[in-house]
Design an enzyme around this catalytic site. Structure first.
Site, short mmCIF file in Angstrom:
data_model
loop_
_atom_site.label_atom_id
_atom_site.label_comp_id
_atom_site.label_asym_id
_atom_site.label_seq_id
_atom_site.Cartn_x
_atom_site.Cartn_y
_atom_site.Cartn_z
N THR A 1 -3.10 5.54 -22.35
CA THR A 1 -3.07 4.14 -21.78
C THR A 1 -1.70 3.61 -21.85
O THR A 1 -0.86 4.17 -22.55
CB THR A 1 -3.98 3.33 -22.61
OG1 THR A 1 -3.80 3.08 -23.62
CG2 THR A 1 -5.57 3.50 -22.18
N TYR B 1 0.98 -1.11 -0.01
CA TYR B 1 -0.01 0.05 0.05
C TYR B 1 1.10 1.25 -0.07
O TYR B 1 1.85 1.32 0.69
CB TYR B 1 -0.81 0.00 1.20
CG TYR B 1 -2.44 0.15 0.75
CD1 TYR B 1 -2.85 1.32 0.28
CD2 TYR B 1 -3.32 -1.18 0.99
CE1 TYR B 1 -4.09 0.94 -0.44
CE2 TYR B 1 -4.54 -1.10 0.67
CZ TYR B 1 -5.13 -0.09 -0.02
OH TYR B 1 -6.16 -0.39 -0.41
N LYS C 1 -1.70 -0.30 -24.88
CA LYS C 1 -1.94 -0.37 -26.66
C LYS C 1 -0.71 -0.34 -27.36
O LYS C 1 0.22 -1.21 -26.91
CB LYS C 1 -3.11 0.82 -26.68
CG LYS C 1 -4.36 0.65 -25.83
CD LYS C 1 -5.44 1.65 -26.35
CE LYS C 1 -6.62 1.22 -25.25
NZ LYS C 1 -7.63 2.47 -25.49
N ARG D 1 -1.94 -3.05 -18.39
CA ARG D 1 -3.07 -2.24 -18.49
C ARG D 1 -2.73 -1.22 -17.52
O ARG D 1 -2.28 -1.38 -16.29
CB ARG D 1 -4.27 -3.03 -18.02
CG ARG D 1 -4.43 -4.14 -18.63
CD ARG D 1 -5.87 -4.94 -18.79
NE ARG D 1 -6.66 -4.11 -19.60
CZ ARG D 1 -6.75 -4.23 -21.10
NH1 ARG D 1 -5.78 -5.11 -21.56
NH2 ARG D 1 -7.38 -3.43 -21.89
N ASP E 1 -5.50 12.88 -25.94
CA ASP E 1 -5.82 11.45 -25.23
C ASP E 1 -5.15 10.80 -26.45
O ASP E 1 -5.69 10.23 -27.45
CB ASP E 1 -7.24 11.29 -25.12
CG ASP E 1 -7.54 9.87 -24.76
OD1 ASP E 1 -6.29 9.00 -24.81
OD2 ASP E 1 -8.51 9.50 -24.37
N GLU F 1 -0.29 4.92 -0.66
CA GLU F 1 -0.97 6.12 -0.99
C GLU F 1 -0.31 7.25 -0.65
O GLU F 1 0.55 7.47 -0.09
CB GLU F 1 -2.39 6.28 0.11
CG GLU F 1 -3.32 5.40 -0.27
CD GLU F 1 -4.74 5.58 0.71
OE1 GLU F 1 -4.59 6.52 1.58
OE2 GLU F 1 -5.62 4.67 0.49
C1 LIG Z 1 -8.75 2.81 -24.84
C2 LIG Z 1 -8.96 4.32 -24.79
C3 LIG Z 1 -9.21 4.72 -23.21
C4 LIG Z 1 -9.59 4.01 -22.26
O1 LIG Z 1 -8.93 3.13 -21.71
P1 LIG Z 1 -9.25 2.06 -20.62
O2 LIG Z 1 -8.15 1.79 -19.81
O3 LIG Z 1 -10.11 1.09 -21.27
O4 LIG Z 1 -10.12 2.71 -19.77
C5 LIG Z 1 -9.27 6.31 -23.39
N1 LIG Z 1 -9.17 7.10 -24.37
C6 LIG Z 1 -8.92 6.60 -25.62
C7 LIG Z 1 -8.77 7.27 -26.94
C8 LIG Z 1 -9.02 5.17 -25.85
O5 LIG Z 1 -8.80 4.73 -26.85
#
Ligand SMILES: *Cc1c(COP(=O)(O)O)cnc(C)c1O
Length: 454
Positions: free
Chosen positions: A230, A59, A233, A239, A204, A61
């Site tokens: 993220t 933990y 990807k 993740r 994003d 925080e």
């Molecule tokens: C995948 C994605 C997210 C969110 O990711 P999660 O980990 O699934 O919550 C946010 N913005 C865009 C543009 C994405 O492609």
């Protein structure tokens, strides 16, 4: 393969044969199929090891050197390392690596920059945008006044509309980024629009951050105030997610970094997932190697080659091609709502992708008229341009087999029964069975875990 099974499963197998069997089946599914879902990838064994490390016990925080619990000297070290690597790779003065995933990272941006009820703008979900950019059933559409922008009939973002809507609605925050967009994002243009109306500009780059680092997509850092991504990807990590503040962001609002850190913790989250942080540090270390640049460039080369091969086989693509890792197949030449048939038939043939809306979709988001696919995972497995011919051939064969044969009934109450019949019928389809055989044979040449350094 056998080493891989041992690596994952040894201790699970000793104590839990049920879960162990399920993990083994998942390794087999991944090994024997082609993963074309553009938001997925295959992480290295080093990333998996870090993710499965003892840091999951801890933990912590707070932030490095400012924790609420004791015993955090090693967590501090790994988190500071991840932060330093992120700052260096993206060229930003501030990074937060604690976000549980992409959606919570975006929530932190709202919490730091807006009050409930403020106007926000983002790409409409059926036009390729993400849920968290203001979609009506998501927190972002429920707690903020969402003014969505759209793509034009040709599939490209409509910059004129974005500027007009921004001037009319004076948003507090403008998003640029998407889950289904196959062209370069106009970060510079949207940055100018945000400046014109005094809005925060958040890029994003969840899907494309690996491409950005690898120099295969323009970086938003010179134009945006905030960048979220993220880590699972194209970045090819666990993740997770990161929120970064650019120099431009600090120039606009010197408190911005502090506001974002406070939004992540204590605003939205409790203890960070330290095992995830360790795995993100490993991921960023891998992304700093020259091989990662090669990888990122190859993803795009493969996507462009796949696009060409598909179009040569009369498969229609939204925007007639791609600039990034992703392709959107427009199935409307066969009728509307065909995505579900193509997705499920391909699944049977061990090729995974997902049904997706296309611009001005004549059907609904639940039964959309397109499918979305991409090359990050197959590029990790070692496929090159020359292999895209096979991939395109299999896709085209199955699309042509099912998309004209099956049509959703107009009467909505009959859809379920129709799909059940479709599902049992395709189990005996000889073309699908033949493609599956060929795909499985092909996959043997590209084992899941030989292309990565571990
Ligand atoms: C995948 C994605 C997210 C969110 O990711 P999660 O980990 O699934 O919550 C946010 N913005 C865009 C543009 C994405 O492609």
């Amino acid at each position: 393969m056998s080493n891989l099974k041992t690596f994952f499963n040894d201790s699970v197998k000793k104590t839990d044969s049920e879960v162990s069997a399920i993990i083994r089946h998942e390794i087999e599914r991944m090994s024997n199929g082609l993963e074309l879902i553009p938001s997925e990838n295959v992480v290295s064994l080093a990333v998996l090891n870090a993710l499965g490390s003892v840091f999951t016990n801890k933990y912590s925080e707070g932030y490095p050197k400012k924790r609420y619990y004791g015993g955090n000297e090693n967590v501090d070290e790994v988190e500071m390392l991840a932060i330093e690597r992120a700052k260096k790779l993206f060229g930003v003065p501030h990074a937060n690596v604690q976000c549980y995933s992409g959606s919570p990272a975006n929530m932190a941006v709202y919490l730091a920059t807006c009050k409930p009820g403020d106007v926000v703008m983002g790409q409409n979900l059926p036009d390729g945008g993400h849920l968290t950019h203001g979609w009506k059933v998501n927190f972002s559409g429920l707690f903020y006044k969402s003014v969505p922008y759209h793509v034009k009939a040709d599939g490209y973002l409509d910059l004129e509309e974005i500027r007009k809507l921004a001037i009319e609605n004076k948003p507090k925050l403008i998003w640029c980024g998407a889950t289904a967009y196959t062209r370069e994002f106009p970060f510079e243009e949207i940055g100018k629009i945000a400046d014109e109306v005094g809005a925060y500009f958040a890029a994003d780059i969840a899907h494309i951050s690996g491409l950005v680092i690898g120099g295969a997509h323009k970086s938003p850092v010179p134009y945006a105030h905030i960048v979220t991504t993220t880590t699972h990807k194209t970045l090819r990590g666990p993740r997770g997610a990161m929120v970064m503040v650019t120099q431009r962001g600090l120039d606009k609002d010197p408190e911005l970094a502090d506001k974002l850190d406070k939004a992540v913790f204590p605003g939205l989250q409790g203890g960070p997932h330290d095992h995830q942080t360790a795995a993100i540090a490993v991921t960023l270390g891998e992304a700093m190697k020259p091989e990662f640049k090669e990888y990122a460039k190859q993803i795009v080369k493969n996507a462009k080659a796949l696009a060409e091969e598909l179009m040569q086989r009369d498969i229609k693509l939204v925007t007639n091609g791609t600039d990034n890792h992703m392709l959107l197949i427009d199935l409307t030449p066969y009728g509307k709502g065909k995505g579900v048939f193509v997705q499920e038939a391909l699944d049977l043939a061990h090729i995974t992708l997902n049904k997706n809306t296309i611009p001005a979709d004549p059907s609904s988001p639940f039964y959309p008229s397109g499918v979305r696919l991409g090359t990050p995972a197959i590029t990790t497995r070692g496929l090159m341009e020359k292999e895209m011919e096979h991939v395109a051939e299999w896709l085209a064969r199955i699309i042509k087999e099912v998309a004209s044969k099956y049509s959703l009934p107009e009467d909505k109450t009959k859809i379920k029964e129709y799909l059940d019949d479709f599902r049992s019928e395709i189990r005996n389809n000889v073309i699908i069975a033949q493609v599956k055989k060929e795909v499985m044979e092909f996959c043997k040449k590209f084992p899941l875990y030989t292309t990565l350094d571990y």
